[in-house]
Structures are given as C-alpha cells and as structure tokens.
Design an enzyme around this catalytic site. Structure first.
Site, PDB file in Angstrom:
ATOM      1  N   HIS A 115     -49.589  -4.339  60.239  1.00 23.21           N
ATOM      2  CA  HIS A 115     -50.334  -4.660  59.021  1.00 23.21           C
ATOM      3  C   HIS A 115     -50.992  -6.018  59.250  1.00 23.21           C
ATOM      4  CE1 HIS A 115     -46.644  -2.534  57.682  1.00 23.21           C
ATOM      5  NE2 HIS A 115     -47.351  -2.040  56.679  1.00 23.21           N
ATOM      6  N   ASP A 118     -48.626  -8.885  59.063  1.00 24.63           N
ATOM      7  CA  ASP A 118     -47.606  -9.069  60.107  1.00 24.63           C
ATOM      8  C   ASP A 118     -48.082 -10.054  61.162  1.00 24.63           C
ATOM      9  OD1 ASP A 118     -46.389  -6.898  58.843  1.00 24.63           O
ATOM     10  OD2 ASP A 118     -47.331  -5.469  60.210  1.00 24.63           O
TER      11      ASP A 118
HETATM   12  C1  XUL Z   1     -42.599   1.501  54.269  1.00 26.10           C
HETATM   13  C2  XUL Z   1     -43.315   1.961  55.477  1.00 26.10           C
HETATM   14  C3  XUL Z   1     -44.468   1.120  55.905  1.00 26.10           C
HETATM   15  C4  XUL Z   1     -45.555   1.906  56.557  1.00 26.10           C
HETATM   16  C5  XUL Z   1     -46.776   1.104  56.886  1.00 26.10           C
HETATM   17  O1  XUL Z   1     -41.594   2.339  53.850  1.00 26.10           O
HETATM   18  O2  XUL Z   1     -42.941   2.932  56.073  1.00 26.10           O
HETATM   19  O3  XUL Z   1     -44.008   0.128  56.743  1.00 26.10           O
HETATM   20  O4  XUL Z   1     -45.133   2.515  57.730  1.00 26.10           O
HETATM   21  O5  XUL Z   1     -47.312   0.455  55.783  1.00 26.10           O
END
Ligand code: XUL
Ligand code: CO
Length: 471
Positions: A115, A118
């Site tokens: 993300h 991150d």
């Molecule tokens: C949360 C989850 C996230 C997604 C990406 O449960 O799985 O980390 O994978 O946003």
C-alpha cells in the site's frame, strides 16, 4: 533471480539484519530439521513441467514485514527490530525497504505487494506524502535491478487515516471520496512508473476495509454502492487514459473493520461487478482468512472464482478456527494449503496468473528478526506441500473417477436435454418430464452414493506420493 551471491552490504545496509544465515535459504531435503532451510519447498523441483516459481508465485507483503505486532488489546507492539529507529523519517523507511528486499532475496521470493502507506509515513499532508513516495521509487528500481525481485501488486490504504472512518468511495462525506481518489490516482501513476522502469506492478488491488457500513440505520446503502462502482470506473478509465495495462482485482472480505463490507465474498463481488458492468476489468484476489470470516473455506471462494476464470491472486494465510477475527497467520495447515492449490490447478488455466501473496504476520510472541525467516519458510513449505498434494490428487484420477460415477445419470440423453434447456426451451417437454417424475423409484440407488468419506481418504492417502514429488 540474479545468480551471483549478494550480501547485506550490496543492499546498502551497514549491519547484517539476519546474521543467522550466510546466504540464500536452501532446500535441506524432505523433513529436514534445520529450520533455516526449507523442508518441503524445493526451488529446483519441476512439477507438471513447470518451475516452482511459476506454480507458486510467492509475494511478500511490506505491511506485515513492518507490522509492529500490536493487537486490539495493546497498541504497544513487540516488533522492534534493530534496523528500525522508530522514527517517521525517510531514511528509516528506506532502511526498512532495503532490509525487506534482503529478506526476500534470502528466501527466494520474487514479488512483493504494498500500500502507499507501507512505503513511507503519511506525514503532514497528502502532497508531502506523495513527494516521499516519488523519492523512494528510484530505491525500488535500484533494489529491483539488483535482485530481479519485482512488485506484484500495488494498492492504496484507504482505511487507516481518520478521514476514512466511514470508508473512502462509500463515505457519507464526499471529501473522503475525493481524497481517496487522489491516493488511488497516484498509485496508478506509480504503477505506470514501475512498469515503465522494469519493476513489475502488473496487478492493482482494491480491498475495501471500510467500504461498507457500521450502522445500517444511518446508511444509504444504494447510494454508497453506486459510489463504489463509480470509484472503480474512475480507476479503469484513468488507467486507460495513461496507457496503463494492469490487472485490477477486488479482494473480498465480509467484515472487519466495518460491520458489513460491500465486497463480502466472491459471489457477492461477481454480482456487484456484473451489475455495474465492471466484470471485464476486474479479477478476484482471494484471501484465506477472509473466506474463513465469511464462514466459508478458501476452496469455496477460489472455486467460485476459478469457474469464471476470475481468480487473479491469492492472499495466502490462515485464521485461528473459531476466533472470529482476522489473525493473518502464515499458512501451516496442510489441508488449507491443499484446498488453496487444488481449485487453481483444477481450473481451465491450471496455474495462478497472479501472485500468492503472504498477507501474513508473525504471532505477537515471535518478535525476533529471524522469526521473519522462520515464518516465510513455514508458509512456503506448507504451500509447496499443498501444491504437491493437489497435483497428486488431480493427476492420479481416483477422485475424478468417483465424481464421474456420482454424476453419471446426467450423461444420458435426457440429462443432456435438461442441461440444454436454458438456451433451448424445446429440449424439454415439461408435461412429459413431470409424468416421468411419477416413475422415479423412491428408493435411493447405492450406485449413486457420493462416497464422501472415501473421497477424503483419497486425499489422505496421496500424502506420501505428494512428498515424493518434492524430492
Ligand atoms: C486486510 C487485507 C489487506 C489487503 C490489502 O484484511 O487483507 O491487507 O490485502 O489492502
Ligand atoms: Co489481504
């Protein structure tokens, strides 16, 4: 993966983050008890004519690498590695990325997912945040060129900032929608940069953690769902406008942190995409723990998706049975790993065209840096064994024989006529068929038994041959 052996110094690190190992993790042989070697994952094995990296396109998650290991009962995490000075500085973020790359290099993991949030901290403004992301892109390129490790998928965090308390695309406050779009557009620009610079980023994920509601009574559901579809259409059209070819994917989850998430599960997402004519542009990134939260198995979710050739990724993890929330544990349950790989191998494509991302964190009690290695080794070993078991069960044909026998009555001329009925209304005489219904014997025919326990035995008895496949 580059052939020459690299050291932590090649990654621009002053200190060795993992002094316990002196090079890439090796396969130590089946059942090897040196836990810093693989005991099942054999990178050199070739199965069904395919390399392990093709069958198991592992990706590591940057957010869990940096996870402080706090939980809902304590913000105070247990993960305080020596390379992280705890500050919000760019240098700290960069050092973390360098260690992350070194970790993947040691493990032989070829992809990673992230993300926006991150990579670098949000800081004081969205503008500054995005400038810092831009500043880090050359570091990604340097490390990607050094190791050959590429970005699998990108995404944007639209659930941590207070602005997103009621969602981004589905927020009652339009400002949050607009800010969410700024973050999303930026990450599509970033994906374009990464692609143009040979750093991967072939997929882009939407996980809508707060795209749902907390209090139904205060929510305009129809309006919110339409806003979500609008948001996704904006991403599709923006990508087209900048010449970005990327596989969009939705990651379903039923709830948490929202009470109800609009992307509840594969079936719901498929219906939603179809309703808003988005189906041609999206795949599904199926997560095991999310399936479990929906009281389903990962096999159910993947089978639903695979039947429509919609699976473009897996977040391979597992939850603690009966706990009721997302614990994102590294996969270790052989049957879960088997159930993950089986629908993929049984699908028309026969292989996962996407990434097997470890959206998994260490247990709060596993706070040593070396536990990062143990954890990924566990997940890779478990998935390798699950894969091999799926291959044996599929290829030996015992299961298919039982299934074929179970459905044999449908292979008659009458069965074929009924199966044609939706497209060809003349294929069935409704009066005649009902008349025949009176002649159907009321006793069950043992020849048509499902033999479910025998089906399960097939899986269990295939384990020794699965193990042998990995030798
Ligand atoms: C949360 C989850 C996230 C997604 C990406 O449960 O799985 O980390 O994978 O946003
Ligand atoms: Co996930």
């Amino acid at each position: 993966m580059k052939q020459t052996q690299l050291t932590y110094k090649d990654f621009g690190l002053a200190d060795n983050p993992f002094p316990e190992v002196d090079g890439p993790i090796q396969f130590g042989g089946i059942g090897c008890m040196d836990l810093l070697k693989f005991g099942f994952y054999n990178g050199n094995a070739v199965i069904r004519g395919m390399a392990m990296t093709q069958l198991l396109p592992f990706a590591a998650a940057l957010w869990h690498f940096k996870n402080g290991l706090g939980d809902m009962f304590s913000d105070q995490g247990t993960n305080n590695p020596p390379w992280d000075d705890g500050s919000d500085s760019f240098e700290n973020a960069e050092r973390n990325l360098r260690v992350f790359y070194y970790m993947m290099y040691l493990l032989g993991i070829e992809y990673w997912c992230w993300h926006d949030l991150d990579l670098v901290p949000f800081g004081k403004s969205l503008e500054k945040f995005h400038k810092n992301i831009d500043k880090m892109l050359p570091v990604i390129k340097e490390l990607s060129d050094l190791t050959g490790i590429k970005v699998g998928w990108t995404t944007q965090n639209l659930f941590s900032h207070p602005r997103y308390t009621d969602g981004a695309a589905t927020n009652s406050d339009m400002g949050s929608f607009v800010m969410g779009w700024a973050q999303t557009k930026k990450m599509l620009d970033v994906a374009k940069w990464l692609q143009d610079n040979g750093c991967g980023a072939t997929h882009h994920t939407f996980w809508g953690g707060r795209e749902g509601y907390t209090l139904l009574l205060a929510t305009m559901i129809g309006r919110e769902k339409r806003h979500l579809a609008t948001f996704l259409w904006m991403a599709v059209r923006y990508a087209q406008s900048i010449g970005l070819k990327i596989q969009f994917q939705i990651e379903p989850k039923p709830k948490e942190p929202s009470t109800h998430q609009y992307d509840r599960n594969a079936e719901v997402v498929i219906g939603f995409l179809r309703e808003f004519k988005l189906l041609p542009y999206f795949g599904l990134n199926i997560e095991t723990n999310h399936a479990q939260l929906d009281d389903h198995s990962v096999a159910h979710e993947l089978t639903d998706g695979c039947n429509k050739s919609l699976v473009t990724g897996i977040d391979g993890n597992q939850g603690t049975r009966g706990l009721g929330w997302d614990t994102d544990e590294f996969p270790s349950d052989l049957m879960i790993c088997f159930e993950t790989m089986f629908p993929i191998l049984a699908s028309k494509e026969g292989v996962l065209n996407g990434f097997l991302n470890f959206d998994a964190k260490r247990n709060r009690g596993s706070y040593a840096p070396v536990d990062l290695l143990y954890a990924h080794i566990l997940g890779m070993d478990a998935m390798a064994l699950g894969l091999a078991l799926a291959v044996v069960v599929l290829d030996e044909g015992h299961l298919q024989k039982l299934i074929d026998a179970r459905y044999q009555s449908w292979n008659s001329r009458q069965g074929a006529a009924i199966e044609r009925y939706i497209e060809d209304p003349d294929s069935v005489d409704l009066e005649q068929l009902a008349a025949e219904g009176y002649d159907v014997p009321l006793e069950l025919d043992p020849a048509n038994s499902g033999h479910f326990e025998a089906v399960k035995s097939i899986v269990l008895r295939s384990i020794p041959r699965a193990v042998a496949l990995l030798e």
